[in-house]
Design a protein around this motif. Structure first.
Motif, PDB file in Angstrom:
ATOM      1  N   GLN A 459      28.629  78.621  38.704  1.00 11.09           N
ATOM      2  CA  GLN A 459      27.892  79.700  39.271  1.00 11.09           C
ATOM      3  C   GLN A 459      26.495  79.378  39.493  1.00 11.09           C
ATOM      4  OE1 GLN A 459      27.799  83.304  36.889  1.00 11.09           O
ATOM      5  NE2 GLN A 459      29.974  83.547  36.801  1.00 11.09           N
ATOM      6  N   LEU A 460      25.806  79.974  40.466  1.00  8.52           N
ATOM      7  CA  LEU A 460      24.325  79.595  40.779  1.00  8.52           C
ATOM      8  C   LEU A 460      23.508  79.905  39.655  1.00  8.52           C
ATOM      9  CD1 LEU A 460      24.400  80.665  44.455  1.00  8.52           C
ATOM     10  CD2 LEU A 460      24.633  78.322  43.431  1.00  8.52           C
ATOM     11  N   ASP A 488      34.758  71.944  41.588  1.00  8.64           N
ATOM     12  CA  ASP A 488      35.427  70.528  41.507  1.00  8.64           C
ATOM     13  C   ASP A 488      36.973  70.922  41.270  1.00  8.64           C
ATOM     14  OD1 ASP A 488      36.380  70.696  38.440  1.00  8.64           O
ATOM     15  OD2 ASP A 488      34.201  71.164  38.360  1.00  8.64           O
ATOM     16  N   TRP A 489      37.856  69.969  41.415  1.00 11.57           N
ATOM     17  CA  TRP A 489      39.042  69.999  41.178  1.00 11.57           C
ATOM     18  C   TRP A 489      39.357  69.086  39.652  1.00 11.57           C
ATOM     19  CZ3 TRP A 489      43.004  72.772  42.821  1.00 11.57           C
ATOM     20  CH2 TRP A 489      42.584  73.504  43.879  1.00 11.57           C
ATOM     21  N   ALA A 490      39.683  69.562  38.629  1.00 15.45           N
ATOM     22  CA  ALA A 490      39.548  68.855  37.383  1.00 15.45           C
ATOM     23  C   ALA A 490      41.083  68.697  36.996  1.00 15.45           C
ATOM     24  CB  ALA A 490      38.845  69.712  36.226  1.00 15.45           C
ATOM     25  N   SER A 491      41.404  67.131  36.551  1.00 15.76           N
ATOM     26  CA  SER A 491      42.536  66.941  35.849  1.00 15.76           C
ATOM     27  C   SER A 491      42.331  66.455  34.393  1.00 15.76           C
ATOM     28  CB  SER A 491      43.166  65.670  36.949  1.00 15.76           C
ATOM     29  OG  SER A 491      43.019  65.950  38.034  1.00 15.76           O
ATOM     30  N   THR A 515      32.532  68.979  44.734  1.00 11.36           N
ATOM     31  CA  THR A 515      31.963  69.106  46.082  1.00 11.36           C
ATOM     32  C   THR A 515      30.872  70.064  45.731  1.00 11.36           C
ATOM     33  OG1 THR A 515      33.317  71.087  46.383  1.00 11.36           O
ATOM     34  CG2 THR A 515      34.246  68.998  47.237  1.00 11.36           C
ATOM     35  N   ASP A 516      29.860  69.907  46.952  1.00 13.48           N
ATOM     36  CA  ASP A 516      28.704  70.444  46.834  1.00 13.48           C
ATOM     37  C   ASP A 516      27.812  70.368  45.482  1.00 13.48           C
ATOM     38  OD1 ASP A 516      28.855  71.927  49.442  1.00 13.48           O
ATOM     39  OD2 ASP A 516      30.132  73.372  48.512  1.00 13.48           O
ATOM     40  N   PRO A 534      15.999  72.123  43.647  1.00  6.73           N
ATOM     41  CA  PRO A 534      17.420  72.100  43.445  1.00  6.73           C
ATOM     42  C   PRO A 534      18.141  72.123  44.852  1.00  6.73           C
ATOM     43  CG  PRO A 534      16.652  73.814  42.171  1.00  6.73           C
ATOM     44  CD  PRO A 534      15.580  73.217  43.051  1.00  6.73           C
ATOM     45  N   ALA A 535      19.244  71.537  45.237  1.00 11.23           N
ATOM     46  CA  ALA A 535      19.763  71.252  46.263  1.00 11.23           C
ATOM     47  C   ALA A 535      21.352  70.815  46.193  1.00 11.23           C
ATOM     48  CB  ALA A 535      19.291  70.396  47.225  1.00 11.23           C
ATOM     49  N   ASN A 536      22.027  71.070  47.152  1.00  4.69           N
ATOM     50  CA  ASN A 536      23.301  70.706  47.219  1.00  4.69           C
ATOM     51  C   ASN A 536      23.448  69.229  48.194  1.00  4.69           C
ATOM     52  OD1 ASN A 536      24.071  74.115  47.889  1.00  4.69           O
ATOM     53  ND2 ASN A 536      25.198  72.909  46.419  1.00  4.69           N
ATOM     54  N   ILE A 537      23.804  68.233  47.342  1.00  2.00           N
ATOM     55  CA  ILE A 537      23.502  66.981  48.136  1.00  2.00           C
ATOM     56  C   ILE A 537      24.967  66.261  48.251  1.00  2.00           C
ATOM     57  CG2 ILE A 537      21.259  66.856  46.544  1.00  2.00           C
ATOM     58  CD1 ILE A 537      23.108  64.677  44.912  1.00  2.00           C
TER      59      ILE A 537
END
Length: 699
Positions: A459-460, A488-491, A515-516, A534-537
């Protein structure tokens, strides 16, 4: 495969002393009870022959050697169980911890489950059920392990009187007073509490400050004297009673905090002068919540939760040197309203379903003023109003096709609309689908393997939308409302082995494809300075290895003694938006650990709690901050002359651990200009002598 080999090696190291699987406990009366998968965790008390347990019950006798005062003391003795107090994300469903009370989650967000357990008397606990993997009819709250505290149903009143005195080595003295009570009259229950406390900031103290030029020569040298302290007052209340064909619980909480921080740096090189920083951070927070439960027939239940919380916070920072005077003021108001409904259906003893929906409305009002030598400075996103409307629908199912196999599946669909006005005007809609699958295999009563695959969506953080500062460190951070949540995809695979009656080992390996990634990046202003924000990198990855260990020491001649330890190792990688080279994710600890030892001697318990040191790096476009915190050690002694009376003495931070901050500063972007200078700030918080009296009433 390597993880599996390591897991088997770790188990083999302890297995010889444990004897064969299913061997009797040295104290049969205190042994945990294996509850069958087909039985309800809220009502079961014995195993049915041949069925592998989904739930393990720990009766009060299991904890009697350590004479617990509260339910929290009991939770902390559970083998291989690590308490998760929940998160502060917006919304209700995703903020849960991993403890239920009578099969239900407390309808409160602003108070951690540890605080609730701390005011629940141990004598009021009938037993604690630990559910691992999943169990039909139990909401796992998105966790793979849940503890369910089952309370006694009896009329009467009970309470706790608690007074603690803290003496800091620098001469400060602070106290805490807690008065809490609860009870039951017929079918109505009530509880309330008042806490008045003073606290110290154990990250502050005295120590050296040194600035070194890139060639290693001394640029600045001096001494730091810093202190942080404050007060926190909390009032809570709740009541529950029948309403129609169900039960309604209403709870309320009010908390205020006043925090004061002072730092005086005495500089001797290159000249004699002083630098002073003073911060105030005060807030008032309120919450009102309700939960309604009703059975719809013998196999269906509905739960409705409504919450409202508000917080008003004021922060001020004044930094002064002989040539500079900076002032920063921030006024923030946040509010959240939540409505959630869940329908639970127990189709068979081996299959259960859930379906529900949640809606949330969040607002943020933020106002910032920043001046340098009396001149107002403009910061990006310093005046921002944010509004978020968020909804989620979900379905879950838990199926046990065999006595040794449990399968949990869930699907969530989340949507939100976020808008901001003020310095930044934008509107955006976000939609995410979040599947989750958990497979649990229990080949024996003492062994379990869990597999999890899930899409997680963060969450933002509203705090990322607005500007902030740390003037003493020379850091001003811009806000950035144009963010999207990190996904994310968590395994995950977890292996759990119980041994020696009350011992447990849990090994967990986890991989995240992210991602993001929400990290740090520069924001460049037209005709103005650049700011970190803050930023999506882009994309990233994280790998975690986790060990949870509980070892009883009875067989080594230490009756009732126990060692608990937790360790997490993390590896991560993203592409730095400034240098365009790989680096770890900002502020992610590579290592976290803690260890605990306790030994009862009749009515006396001695022990030591160790909070392991950690290190983190924060990457800004013109600076790299390296924080290194030393290990925190607290030996303690507790005496219970009577079951309802206890005295506790402890020495907090007995090693006077250090906290070192290193700032590698660049006069511009790190990929363009060389290192300018390095600032090193090391403080050593003092020891704290702690004395506590606790008196309980009722049972």
């Amino acid at each position: 495969m390597l993880f599996w080999v390591l897991a088997q090696a770790a188990v083999a190291a302890v297995a010889p002393a444990a004897g064969p699987v299913g061997a009797p406990s040295p104290n049969p009366a205190a042994a945990p009870v294996q509850v069958p998968a087909e039985a309800s965790p809220a009502t079961s008390g014995a195993a049915v022959g041949g069925a592998q347990p989904a739930v393990v019950s720990y009766p009060p006798e299991f904890f009697k050697d350590v004479h617990p005062n509260t339910a929290l003391d009991m939770i902390n003795r559970l083998p291989g169980f690590a308490l998760d107090t929940g998160s502060s994300v917006r919304g209700y469903e995703g903020a849960a911890g991993n403890v239920l009370i009578d099969g239900q989650r407390p309808a409160v967000k602003t108070e951690g489950i540890d605080s609730i357990l701390q005011r629940m008397l141990a004598t009021h606990v009938a037993r604690i059920d630990v559910i691992r993997g999943a169990a039909p009819g139990i909401d796992m709250q998105g966790k793979t392990v849940i503890a369910n505290v089952i309370t006694k149903k009896q009329n009467g009143a009970r309470g706790i009187f608690h007074y603690a005195d803290q003496h800091v080595s620098d001469g400060r003295r602070l106290g805490t007073l807690r008065v809490e009570g609860s009870g039951q009259v017929g079918q109505r229950t009530w509880e309330g509490g008042l806490t008045l406390s003073g606290f110290t900031d154990d990250g502050q103290g005295d120590g050296p400050r040194t600035d070194l030029n890139a060639d290693g020569s001394t640029r600045l040298s001096g001494h730091i004297h810093s202190q942080g302290w404050g007060t926190q007052n909390t009032l809570t209340g709740a009541t529950e009673a029948p309403l129609g064909d169900g039960r309604l619980r209403i709870n309320a909480r009010v908390q205020d905090q006043v925090y004061d921080y002072n730092e005086l740096d005495t500089i001797t090189v290159p000249d004699d002068h002083t630098e002073h920083d003073h911060q105030d951070d005060n807030y008032l927070q309120t919450e009102l919540g309700g939960r309604y439960n009703q059975a719809l027939g013998g196999r269906t239940n509905i739960e409705i939760v409504a919450l409202r919380q508000d917080k008003h916070e004021r922060f001020a920072d004044a930094f002064n040197t002989p040539s500079d005077a900076q002032l920063f003021h921030q006024d923030t108001t946040t509010a959240e309203s939540i409505l959630s409904a869940v329908v639970k259906f127990q189709q068979t003893p081996r299959l259960s379903w859930e379906a529900g929906a949640e809606g949330a409305y969040n607002t943020l009002e933020n106002r910032i003023a920043f001046s340098d030598n009396g001149v107002i400075q403009q910061l990006p996103a310093s005046h921002v109003d944010v509004e978020e409307k968020r909804g989620e629908v979900f379905g879950k199912a838990v199926w046990r096709p065999f006595s040794t196999i449990t399968l949990e599946g869930a699907l969530r669909e989340e949507g939100s609309q976020i808008g901001s006005t003020g310095d930044v005007n934008l509107q955006k809609s976000l939609y995410y689908t979040k599947p989750r699958v958990v497979l649990t295999w229990a080949p024996s009563a003492d062994t379990q393997v869990r597999l999890r695959y899930e899409r997680e969506v963060g969450q933002l953080d509203f705090g990322s939308f607005t500007a902030s500062t740390s003037l003493v460190a020379g850091v001003v951070t811009a806000g950035n409302p144009n963010l999207v949540p990190q996904q994310d995809w968590a395994s995950e695979v977890a292996f759990e082995q119980h041994f020696l009656g009350s011992g447990g080992l849990v090994l967990t390996a986890r991989h995240l494809e992210i991602t993001d990634v929400v990290d740090r990046a520069p924001i460049f202003q037209a005709n103005g300075p650049a700011f970190d924000a803050p930023a999506n990198i882009g994309n990233g990855a994280e790998d975690d290895a986790v060990v949870n260990l509980t070892v009883p020491l009875d067989r080594f001649g230490l009756k009732g003694a126990q060692v608990r330890a937790d360790y997490t190792r993390r590896w991560s990688q993203v592409i730095d938006p400034t240098t365009h080279t790989p680096r770890p994710i900002t502020a992610l600890h590579p290592n976290d650990w803690d260890a605990h030892f306790s030994q009862p001697f009749g009515r006396v318990i001695v022990g030591v709690d160790i909070g392991g040191g950690w290190q983190q790096r924060l990457y800004r476009f013109n600076e790299i901050e390296i924080d290194k915190l030393g290990t925190y050690v607290t030996p303690y002694w507790e005496w219970k002359p009577r079951p309802d009376l206890s005295w506790r003495i402890e020495i907090d931070n007995v090693t006077a651990r250090g906290f070192k901050h290193t700032y590698e500063n660049y006069d511009g972007a790190r990929n363009i200009v060389p290192l300018d200078f390095t600032e090193e700030r090391s403080v050593h918080p003092g020891r704290v002598f702690y004395l506590r009296l606790r008196k309980t009433f009722g049972s």
